[in-house]
Design a protein around this motif. Structure first.
Motif, PDB file in Angstrom:
ATOM      1  N   ALA A   1       0.834  -1.206   0.000  1.00  0.00           N
ATOM      2  CA  ALA A   1       0.000   0.000   0.000  1.00  0.00           C
ATOM      3  C   ALA A   1       0.866   1.251   0.000  1.00  0.00           C
ATOM      4  N   TYR A   2       1.938   1.225   0.766  1.00  0.00           N
ATOM      5  CA  TYR A   2       2.857   2.369   0.818  1.00  0.00           C
ATOM      6  C   TYR A   2       3.474   2.635  -0.550  1.00  0.00           C
ATOM      7  N   GLN A   3       3.902   1.573  -1.227  1.00  0.00           N
ATOM      8  CA  GLN A   3       4.498   1.734  -2.552  1.00  0.00           C
ATOM      9  C   GLN A   3       3.492   2.299  -3.554  1.00  0.00           C
ATOM     10  N   ILE A   4       2.259   1.855  -3.469  1.00  0.00           N
ATOM     11  CA  ILE A   4       1.202   2.387  -4.340  1.00  0.00           C
ATOM     12  C   ILE A   4       0.954   3.857  -4.022  1.00  0.00           C
ATOM     13  N   ALA A   5       0.904   4.193  -2.742  1.00  0.00           N
ATOM     14  CA  ALA A   5       0.658   5.575  -2.318  1.00  0.00           C
ATOM     15  C   ALA A   5       1.788   6.499  -2.777  1.00  0.00           C
ATOM     16  N   LYS A   6       3.006   6.007  -2.780  1.00  0.00           N
ATOM     17  CA  LYS A   6       4.146   6.818  -3.242  1.00  0.00           C
ATOM     18  C   LYS A   6       4.000   7.216  -4.702  1.00  0.00           C
ATOM     19  N   LYS A   7       3.205   6.456  -5.445  1.00  0.00           N
ATOM     20  CA  LYS A   7       2.979   6.771  -6.860  1.00  0.00           C
ATOM     21  C   LYS A   7       1.811   7.726  -7.049  1.00  0.00           C
ATOM     22  N   GLY A   8       1.240   8.189  -5.937  1.00  0.00           N
ATOM     23  CA  GLY A   8       0.192   9.201  -6.028  1.00  0.00           C
ATOM     24  C   GLY A   8      -1.225   8.702  -5.859  1.00  0.00           C
ATOM     25  N   TYR A   9      -1.399   7.425  -5.602  1.00  0.00           N
ATOM     26  CA  TYR A   9      -2.737   6.874  -5.422  1.00  0.00           C
ATOM     27  C   TYR A   9      -3.136   6.910  -3.946  1.00  0.00           C
ATOM     28  N   ARG A  10      -4.409   7.076  -3.700  1.00  0.00           N
ATOM     29  CA  ARG A  10      -4.929   6.959  -2.338  1.00  0.00           C
ATOM     30  C   ARG A  10      -5.249   5.482  -2.099  1.00  0.00           C
ATOM     31  N   VAL A  11      -4.745   4.966  -1.007  1.00  0.00           N
ATOM     32  CA  VAL A  11      -4.892   3.525  -0.761  1.00  0.00           C
ATOM     33  C   VAL A  11      -5.091   3.258   0.725  1.00  0.00           C
ATOM     34  N   LEU A  12      -5.942   2.291   1.011  1.00  0.00           N
ATOM     35  CA  LEU A  12      -6.160   1.820   2.374  1.00  0.00           C
ATOM     36  C   LEU A  12      -5.563   0.424   2.501  1.00  0.00           C
ATOM     37  N   ALA A  13      -4.740   0.212   3.530  1.00  0.00           N
ATOM     38  CA  ALA A  13      -4.232  -1.127   3.843  1.00  0.00           C
ATOM     39  C   ALA A  13      -5.087  -1.654   4.986  1.00  0.00           C
ATOM     40  N   VAL A  14      -5.739  -2.778   4.766  1.00  0.00           N
ATOM     41  CA  VAL A  14      -6.773  -3.219   5.695  1.00  0.00           C
ATOM     42  C   VAL A  14      -6.528  -4.647   6.188  1.00  0.00           C
ATOM     43  N   TYR A  15      -6.647  -4.807   7.494  1.00  0.00           N
ATOM     44  CA  TYR A  15      -6.743  -6.139   8.099  1.00  0.00           C
ATOM     45  C   TYR A  15      -8.216  -6.538   8.045  1.00  0.00           C
ATOM     46  N   TYR A  16      -8.504  -7.794   7.784  1.00  0.00           N
ATOM     47  CA  TYR A  16      -9.909  -8.205   7.829  1.00  0.00           C
ATOM     48  C   TYR A  16     -10.137  -9.430   8.697  1.00  0.00           C
ATOM     49  N   PHE A  17      -9.093  -9.856   9.403  1.00  0.00           N
ATOM     50  CA  PHE A  17      -9.227 -10.866  10.442  1.00  0.00           C
ATOM     51  C   PHE A  17      -7.964 -10.845  11.298  1.00  0.00           C
ATOM     52  N   GLY A  18      -8.068 -11.453  12.469  1.00  0.00           N
ATOM     53  CA  GLY A  18      -6.897 -11.617  13.306  1.00  0.00           C
ATOM     54  C   GLY A  18      -6.526 -10.435  14.194  1.00  0.00           C
ATOM     55  N   LYS A  19      -7.351  -9.438  14.260  1.00  0.00           N
ATOM     56  CA  LYS A  19      -7.110  -8.288  15.129  1.00  0.00           C
ATOM     57  C   LYS A  19      -8.220  -8.220  16.163  1.00  0.00           C
ATOM     58  N   GLU A  20      -8.016  -7.399  17.176  1.00  0.00           N
ATOM     59  CA  GLU A  20      -8.890  -7.375  18.349  1.00  0.00           C
ATOM     60  C   GLU A  20     -10.380  -7.274  18.037  1.00  0.00           C
ATOM     61  N   THR A  21     -10.769  -6.402  17.139  1.00  0.00           N
ATOM     62  CA  THR A  21     -12.196  -6.193  16.862  1.00  0.00           C
ATOM     63  C   THR A  21     -12.688  -6.975  15.646  1.00  0.00           C
ATOM     64  N   LEU A  22     -11.843  -7.854  15.108  1.00  0.00           N
ATOM     65  CA  LEU A  22     -12.199  -8.617  13.911  1.00  0.00           C
ATOM     66  C   LEU A  22     -12.271 -10.108  14.231  1.00  0.00           C
ATOM     67  N   ARG A  23     -12.729 -10.872  13.271  1.00  0.00           N
ATOM     68  CA  ARG A  23     -12.770 -12.322  13.433  1.00  0.00           C
ATOM     69  C   ARG A  23     -11.357 -12.842  13.705  1.00  0.00           C
TER      70      ARG A  23
END
Length: 64
Positions: A16-38
């Motif tokens: 995501a960082y590499q994509i953002a460096k090229k000028g794009y807006r990007v979200l890096a998302v966890y979708y499991f394995g964290k406190e408020t997620l499955r």
């Protein structure tokens, strides 16, 4: 743009960082394995992805 983690549970932050460096807006998302997620990559509700796309659209509207 949204990057989703892999089966190992990361969020692809570096990609995501590499994509953002090229000028794009990007979200890096966890979708499991964290406190408020499955805890595991199983039974991730589709509503999570719906919420994620709504969040992305909302953020884009505020940035423009």
């Amino acid at each position: 743009m949204i990057t989703l983690g892999t089966a190992e549970g990361d969020c692809l932050f570096e990609q995501a960082y590499q994509i953002a460096k090229k000028g794009y807006r990007v979200l890096a998302v966890y979708y499991f394995g964290k406190e408020t997620l499955r805890p595991k990559l199983a039974h991730v509700p589709l509503e999570f992805f719906h919420m994620l796309f709504n969040l992305q659209n909302s953020l884009l509207l505020h940035i423009r």
